[in-house]
Motif scaffolding. Structure first.
Motif, mmCIF file in Angstrom:
data_model
loop_
_atom_site.group_PDB
_atom_site.id
_atom_site.type_symbol
_atom_site.label_atom_id
_atom_site.label_comp_id
_atom_site.label_asym_id
_atom_site.label_seq_id
_atom_site.Cartn_x
_atom_site.Cartn_y
_atom_site.Cartn_z
ATOM 1 N N LYS A 66 0.822 -1.197 0.000
ATOM 2 C CA LYS A 66 0.000 0.000 0.000
ATOM 3 C C LYS A 66 0.863 1.257 0.000
ATOM 4 O O LYS A 66 1.954 1.273 0.566
ATOM 5 N N ASP A 67 0.364 2.267 -0.641
ATOM 6 C CA ASP A 67 0.996 3.572 -0.679
ATOM 7 C C ASP A 67 -0.028 4.585 -0.164
ATOM 8 O O ASP A 67 -1.062 4.791 -0.809
ATOM 9 N N ASN A 68 0.272 5.180 0.982
ATOM 10 C CA ASN A 68 -0.667 6.108 1.631
ATOM 11 C C ASN A 68 -1.989 5.410 1.958
ATOM 12 O O ASN A 68 -3.065 5.954 1.737
ATOM 13 N N GLY A 69 -1.897 4.182 2.419
ATOM 14 C CA GLY A 69 -3.065 3.440 2.873
ATOM 15 C C GLY A 69 -3.828 2.750 1.790
ATOM 16 O O GLY A 69 -4.856 2.116 2.056
ATOM 17 N N GLU A 70 -3.375 2.802 0.550
ATOM 18 C CA GLU A 70 -4.104 2.153 -0.543
ATOM 19 C C GLU A 70 -3.099 1.640 -1.579
ATOM 20 O O GLU A 70 -1.991 2.142 -1.723
ATOM 21 N N PHE A 71 -3.537 0.618 -2.337
ATOM 22 C CA PHE A 71 -2.694 0.059 -3.390
ATOM 23 C C PHE A 71 -2.607 1.056 -4.563
ATOM 24 O O PHE A 71 -3.611 1.706 -4.900
ATOM 25 N N PRO A 72 -1.446 1.150 -5.216
ATOM 26 C CA PRO A 72 -1.313 2.103 -6.335
ATOM 27 C C PRO A 72 -2.141 1.674 -7.536
ATOM 28 O O PRO A 72 -2.192 0.497 -7.896
ATOM 29 N N ASP A 73 -2.789 2.656 -8.156
ATOM 30 C CA ASP A 73 -3.602 2.416 -9.354
ATOM 31 C C ASP A 73 -2.666 2.353 -10.568
ATOM 32 O O ASP A 73 -1.900 3.275 -10.845
ATOM 33 N N LEU A 74 -2.768 1.237 -11.310
ATOM 34 C CA LEU A 74 -1.858 1.025 -12.467
ATOM 35 C C LEU A 74 -2.118 2.053 -13.565
ATOM 36 O O LEU A 74 -1.196 2.443 -14.285
#
Length: 447
Positions: A66-74
């Motif tokens: 996670k990045d900032n609490g969420e998975f990065p959007d491709l």
């Protein structure tokens, strides 16, 4: 006051209830996809969520971190944003198309959806594995150390080629296999190692080649001297010596020496020798120098053509002078003999007395005067060889004494006289000689 379980615990509890887990899911049509480099690939998938939930967001990601609490959007990744296209919707279809795939795209991809319910989030794990295959790219060869390669040093060749799966590397010199692996090392390189080297990169999708040329520098070697013509010459002439060598770069400086002498006698690739001796050449380039074996030049001290020409002209001059002297002496002798003969003939003249003769005048003759001359020849010696003596013509001066009592009507009259000529005593005196007298008529003009 009753306590309510935390939402996460409640969700976990619901998932453990049979029938509830099957309401949250992501299904991929292919869990493993293989694609060629630069091609486009479609990842088909579907998802499910419980009724009563509304989809707020759907996206694909390449990591579960996670990045900032969420998975990065491709789709927001700069490396994918221009190549990724979402083909699904917010209901059940979650397929995507990825274009111009590269080797770096080889990894696992995940689909994730989020509902408006704070606890309504789901990630399809495990995801779809993408393997991008690629025939080897053209290999890149590097040489270490860089720069000029000098004979005796070590050289390393390094070959690299991007490919998937990784390519096998082979080394060739010309068409001869010399090694394998990405690194090829040559210790103590020499001129024999000079040439073209090829790196071959191959996998199941293809093969590629790259080539590099090694040019080993070395000092002059195999120095030799060529003699044009014979090593023997005549004084005044010269013989040309030519120096040749094997070196890289080619030798440009040549020096010529005579054995047992420290200073050079010439320079340049060719040298004209004018004297006898043993000569050798020394070739130089920036990596060193080497000398040749000595060759022998012999000079014969013969006279040159100009000297022979002078001698020939001098000899001809002497011969001409001698011939002139001989001709002069012969002429003198001939003149002396002629003078002596004249004197002898003068001694042979007989005194002739003109007698009175009867002169007949004739009308047909114009003052013609005749004299009858009798010549007595010497007698032959009987004991001498039988030969005829050559008669010599004797000339006599006839003086005619006119009869004072005779009268002439004309001054010029024809007169006749009997003349007898006697030869010298020494010629006439012979023993037992028959005297043969021949009467000869001699005509003379009588004054």
């Amino acid at each position: 006051m009753s306590q309510r379980p935390a939402p996460s615990l409640l969700l976990l509890f619901l998932l453990m209830i049979p029938g509830v887990c099957s309401q949250w899911s992501v299904w991929y049509s292919h869990s493993h996809i293989c694609a060629l480099k630069d091609s486009s690939v479609i990842m088909n998938c579907t998802y499910k969520y419980p009724t009563g939930h509304q989809i707020r967001k759907v996206f694909w990601t390449k990591t579960l971190e996670k990045d900032n609490g969420e998975f990065p959007d491709l789709s927001k990744d700069p490396e994918y944003s221009q190549r990724l296209q979402y083909l699904g919707n917010k209901q059940q279809n979650c397929s995507i198309r990825l274009s111009h795939v590269t080797l770096k795209d080889s990894r696992m991809y995940y689909f994730r959806f989020i509902t408006y319910n704070p606890d309504g989030k789901w990630t399809g794990d495990p995801g779809v594995t993408l393997a991008v295959t690629d025939p080897p790219e053209k290999p890149v060869i590097s040489i270490s150390p860089s720069g000029e390669i000098v004979s005796g040093h070590s050289v390393t060749l390094i070959c690299s080629s991007d490919s998937n799966p990784p390519a096998e590397i082979s080394w060739f010199k010309g068409r001869t296999f010399v090694g394998s692996g990405g690194i090829f090392n040559i210790s103590k390189i020499s001129s024999d190692h000079s040439g073209e080297y090829k790196c071959k990169s191959i996998n199941e999708h293809g093969e590629k080649y790259s080539a590099v040329t090694l040019n080993a520098m070395y000092p002059p070697r195999n120095i030799s001297v060529l003699i044009t013509g014979s090593g023997e010459i005549v004084s005044g002439d010269s013989v040309t010596l030519i120096c040749s060598s094997d070196s890289n770069p080619p030798a440009l400086n040549f020096s010529w020496f005579k054995e047992n002498e420290s200073s050079a006698v010439g320079s340049g690739q060719s040298f004209s020798a004018l004297q006898s001796g043993r000569f050798y050449c020394q070739a130089h380039n920036q990596h060193g120098s080497q000398r040749s074996d000595a060759v022998t030049v012999t000079v014969h001290h013969h006279l040159g053509w100009h000297v022979w020409l002078g001698i020939t002209v001098t000899c001809l001059g002497f011969i001409i002078i001698i011939i002139i002297i001989i001709l002069f002496i012969m002429r003198k002798r001939r003149d002396a003999k002629t003078e002596d003969l004249t004197v002898k003939q003068d001694n042979l003249y007989a005194d002739v007395t003109g007698r009175d003769v009867h002169v007949s005048e004739s009308a047909d003759c114009d003052d013609a005067q005749y004299a009858t001359v009798t010549s007595s020849k010497p007698r032959r010696d009987r004991n001498a060889p039988d030969r005829r003596d050559t008669e010599e013509i004797q000339y006599a001066t006839v003086q005619h004494h006119k009869n004072k009592q005779t009268k002439r009507s004309e001054e010029n009259e024809s007169q006749y006289g009997n003349i007898r000529i006697h030869q010298p005593e020494s010629v006439v005196r012979r023993s037992n000689v028959e005297t043969v007298e021949d009467a000869s008529v001699i005509y003379s003009r009588v004054k």
